[in-house]
Enzyme design. Structure first.
Site, PDB file in Angstrom:
ATOM      1  N   HIS A  13      41.185  30.818  36.929  1.00 25.41           N
ATOM      2  CA  HIS A  13      39.987  30.327  37.612  1.00 25.41           C
ATOM      3  C   HIS A  13      40.350  29.606  38.906  1.00 25.41           C
ATOM      4  O   HIS A  13      39.808  29.898  39.981  1.00 25.41           O
ATOM      5  CB  HIS A  13      39.220  29.391  36.678  1.00 25.41           C
ATOM      6  CG  HIS A  13      37.959  28.842  37.266  1.00 25.41           C
ATOM      7  ND1 HIS A  13      36.738  29.470  37.122  1.00 25.41           N
ATOM      8  CD2 HIS A  13      37.721  27.732  38.010  1.00 25.41           C
ATOM      9  CE1 HIS A  13      35.811  28.774  37.746  1.00 25.41           C
ATOM     10  NE2 HIS A  13      36.381  27.705  38.285  1.00 25.41           N
ATOM     11  N   GLU A  14      41.274  28.656  38.795  1.00 27.97           N
ATOM     12  CA  GLU A  14      41.676  27.883  39.976  1.00 27.97           C
ATOM     13  C   GLU A  14      42.433  28.748  40.975  1.00 27.97           C
ATOM     14  O   GLU A  14      42.361  28.525  42.189  1.00 27.97           O
ATOM     15  CB  GLU A  14      42.526  26.680  39.553  1.00 27.97           C
ATOM     16  CG  GLU A  14      41.807  25.675  38.672  1.00 27.97           C
ATOM     17  CD  GLU A  14      40.564  25.086  39.329  1.00 27.97           C
ATOM     18  OE1 GLU A  14      40.522  25.029  40.570  1.00 27.97           O
ATOM     19  OE2 GLU A  14      39.637  24.695  38.598  1.00 27.97           O
ATOM     20  N   HIS A  29      39.967  30.252  43.366  1.00 27.59           N
ATOM     21  CA  HIS A  29      39.595  29.317  44.443  1.00 27.59           C
ATOM     22  C   HIS A  29      40.721  29.205  45.471  1.00 27.59           C
ATOM     23  O   HIS A  29      40.482  29.228  46.682  1.00 27.59           O
ATOM     24  CB  HIS A  29      39.312  27.930  43.850  1.00 27.59           C
ATOM     25  CG  HIS A  29      38.100  27.872  42.974  1.00 27.59           C
ATOM     26  ND1 HIS A  29      36.875  28.388  43.342  1.00 27.59           N
ATOM     27  CD2 HIS A  29      37.914  27.338  41.736  1.00 27.59           C
ATOM     28  CE1 HIS A  29      35.989  28.180  42.373  1.00 27.59           C
ATOM     29  NE2 HIS A  29      36.610  27.548  41.387  1.00 27.59           N
TER      30      HIS A  29
END
Length: 213
Positions: free
Chosen positions: A29-30, A33
């Protein structure tokens, strides 16, 4: 006592496995980003996996990469993400489209992760169950009741079935040895009432014998 230690060991393994899987999901997920921010020219000050005190870190390309003590979560810290910043590469100074991409990238990466895991699970199976009857066992009661090879079961006792497991679940709910099946045959919907199954008793409950593949 042995049972206690066995249960405690199983619980510990479950916790560790859950933390490991959760860590992978957070990392992916990170990472979404992080990669999108870098691609968009937004300054990433820190990319950390875990929370709490830093165990290990290094800086490269203006970004601090760190591993933290508690393996619960992680974060990407971008310049100007939480407050106004006039620095070059500030999140607030980036075009709106870039900011939207950075924001949604984490969720998109998790969707991609789920898709990859699903593909790996499916590819590891030798056979994939469907709702279509492929063959009957010898002396099949359901075949004698009208079910045919090539029939696609779409409902059991009036309840829609979308996957093979739905059919198995509905059969498990049926105890009287008969079931009403709705099938697709040659492109047409056919109703087969009172299809007879052989049964066996398990824990005082009658179960249907599924006599076809």
């Amino acid at each position: 006592m042995a049972s206690f230690f066995s249960s405690a060991g199983s619980f510990l393994i479950t916790v560790l496995a859950s933390v490991f899987v959760f860590g992978i999901v957070i990392f992916i997920h990170e990472l979404g980003h992080f990669l999108t921010a870098k691609f968009s020219g937004i300054q990433v000050n820190e990319f950390a996996l875990g929370m709490g005190p830093t165990l290990f870190s290094f800086t490269r390309g203006g970004t601090k990469y760190g591993l933290r003590l508690f393996p619960i979560g992680g974060f990407v810290s971008m310049e100007g993400e939480d407050e106004e910043s006039e620095e070059a590469g500030s999140f607030t100074k980036a075009p709106v489209g870039n900011r939207i991409l950075v924001t949604v990238a984490g969720a998109v990466m998790n969707l991609l992760l789920g898709f990859v895991v699903l593909v790996c699970v499916v590819c590891s199976q030798q056979l994939i169950s469907t709702r279509t009857v492929a063959e009957f066992y010898e002396g099949s009661s359901t075949q004698q009741s009208g079910l045919q090879v090539g029939d696609t079961i779409v409902a059991v006792n009036g309840r829609r079935c979308f996957i093979a497991n739905d059919i198995i679940y509905e059969f498990a709910r049926t105890q009287q040895g008969q079931a009403d099946l709705t099938v697709l045959r040659d492109g047409k919907r056919v109703q087969l009432d009172n299809v007879v199954f052989d049964t066996y008793e398990e824990n005082g409950v009658n179960q249907l014998v599924i006599d076809f593949k």
